[in-house]
Scaffold this motif. Structure first.
Motif, mmCIF file in Angstrom:
data_model
loop_
_atom_site.group_PDB
_atom_site.id
_atom_site.type_symbol
_atom_site.label_atom_id
_atom_site.label_comp_id
_atom_site.label_asym_id
_atom_site.label_seq_id
_atom_site.Cartn_x
_atom_site.Cartn_y
_atom_site.Cartn_z
ATOM 1 N N UNK A 112 0.847 -1.192 0.000
ATOM 2 C CA UNK A 112 0.000 0.000 0.000
ATOM 3 C C UNK A 112 0.880 1.239 0.000
ATOM 4 N N UNK A 113 0.360 2.332 -0.538
ATOM 5 C CA UNK A 113 1.064 3.610 -0.503
ATOM 6 C C UNK A 113 0.811 4.254 0.848
ATOM 7 N N UNK A 114 1.862 4.764 1.468
ATOM 8 C CA UNK A 114 1.715 5.437 2.740
ATOM 9 C C UNK A 114 1.423 4.493 3.889
ATOM 10 N N UNK A 115 1.647 3.214 3.676
ATOM 11 C CA UNK A 115 1.399 2.232 4.727
ATOM 12 C C UNK A 115 2.487 2.260 5.778
ATOM 13 N N UNK A 116 2.396 1.359 6.693
ATOM 14 C CA UNK A 116 3.344 1.320 7.797
ATOM 15 C C UNK A 116 4.494 0.353 7.564
ATOM 16 N N UNK A 117 4.657 -0.154 6.343
ATOM 17 C CA UNK A 117 5.725 -1.109 6.056
ATOM 18 C C UNK A 117 6.817 -0.425 5.234
ATOM 19 N N UNK A 118 8.063 -0.601 5.680
ATOM 20 C CA UNK A 118 9.208 -0.056 4.963
ATOM 21 C C UNK A 118 10.093 -1.214 4.517
ATOM 22 N N UNK A 119 10.477 -1.212 3.245
ATOM 23 C CA UNK A 119 11.368 -2.240 2.706
ATOM 24 C C UNK A 119 12.806 -1.804 2.979
ATOM 25 N N UNK B 129 11.914 -6.373 5.437
ATOM 26 C CA UNK B 129 11.112 -5.182 5.680
ATOM 27 C C UNK B 129 10.740 -5.107 7.159
ATOM 28 N N UNK B 130 10.223 -3.945 7.558
ATOM 29 C CA UNK B 130 9.758 -3.790 8.937
ATOM 30 C C UNK B 130 8.519 -2.905 8.952
ATOM 31 N N UNK B 131 7.720 -3.070 9.987
ATOM 32 C CA UNK B 131 6.540 -2.231 10.133
ATOM 33 C C UNK B 131 6.970 -0.898 10.716
ATOM 34 N N UNK B 132 6.158 0.115 10.543
ATOM 35 C CA UNK B 132 6.474 1.445 11.048
ATOM 36 C C UNK B 132 6.656 1.479 12.546
ATOM 37 N N UNK B 133 6.022 0.561 13.255
ATOM 38 C CA UNK B 133 6.118 0.516 14.719
ATOM 39 C C UNK B 133 7.423 -0.105 15.182
ATOM 40 N N UNK B 134 8.075 -0.884 14.320
ATOM 41 C CA UNK B 134 9.323 -1.561 14.701
ATOM 42 C C UNK B 134 10.458 -1.069 13.813
ATOM 43 N N UNK B 135 11.624 -0.909 14.381
ATOM 44 C CA UNK B 135 12.798 -0.489 13.632
ATOM 45 C C UNK B 135 13.557 -1.718 13.177
#
Length: 78
Positions: free
Chosen positions: A30-37, A58-64
């Motif tokens: 998704x765009x603007x989601x909480x997942x960063x590759x 990847x990681x979720x926005x809540x986890x580094x």
């Protein structure tokens, strides 16, 4: 991917691993989601220009990501 929506994708997210195909993985983005590759590695078939495997970290926005967290944490001295 050479028109092969079934190329295997190995996903590691917040220390958990799962396997899916490229079509399903892309449909879940998704765009603007909480997942960063953090990292993507593409494996190409021998004697071809077609991908056979995609590894994603990847990681979720809540986890580094673990590597960044440990590298940024200062060492404690006595």
């Amino acid at each position: 991917m050479c028109n092969n929506e079934k190329v295997t994708v190995n996903v590691e997210m917040n220390g958990k691993k799962k396997q899916t195909d490229i079509y399903s993985y892309c449909m879940g983005l998704t765009f603007g989601g909480e997942i960063a590759v953090d990292e993507a590695q593409l494996t190409i078939k021998p004697n071809s220009s077609c991908a056979s495997l995609l590894n994603i970290k990847q990681h979720s926005g809540a986890a580094q990501p673990a590597a960044a967290t440990s590298a940024e944490t200062p060492a404690k001295t006595r």
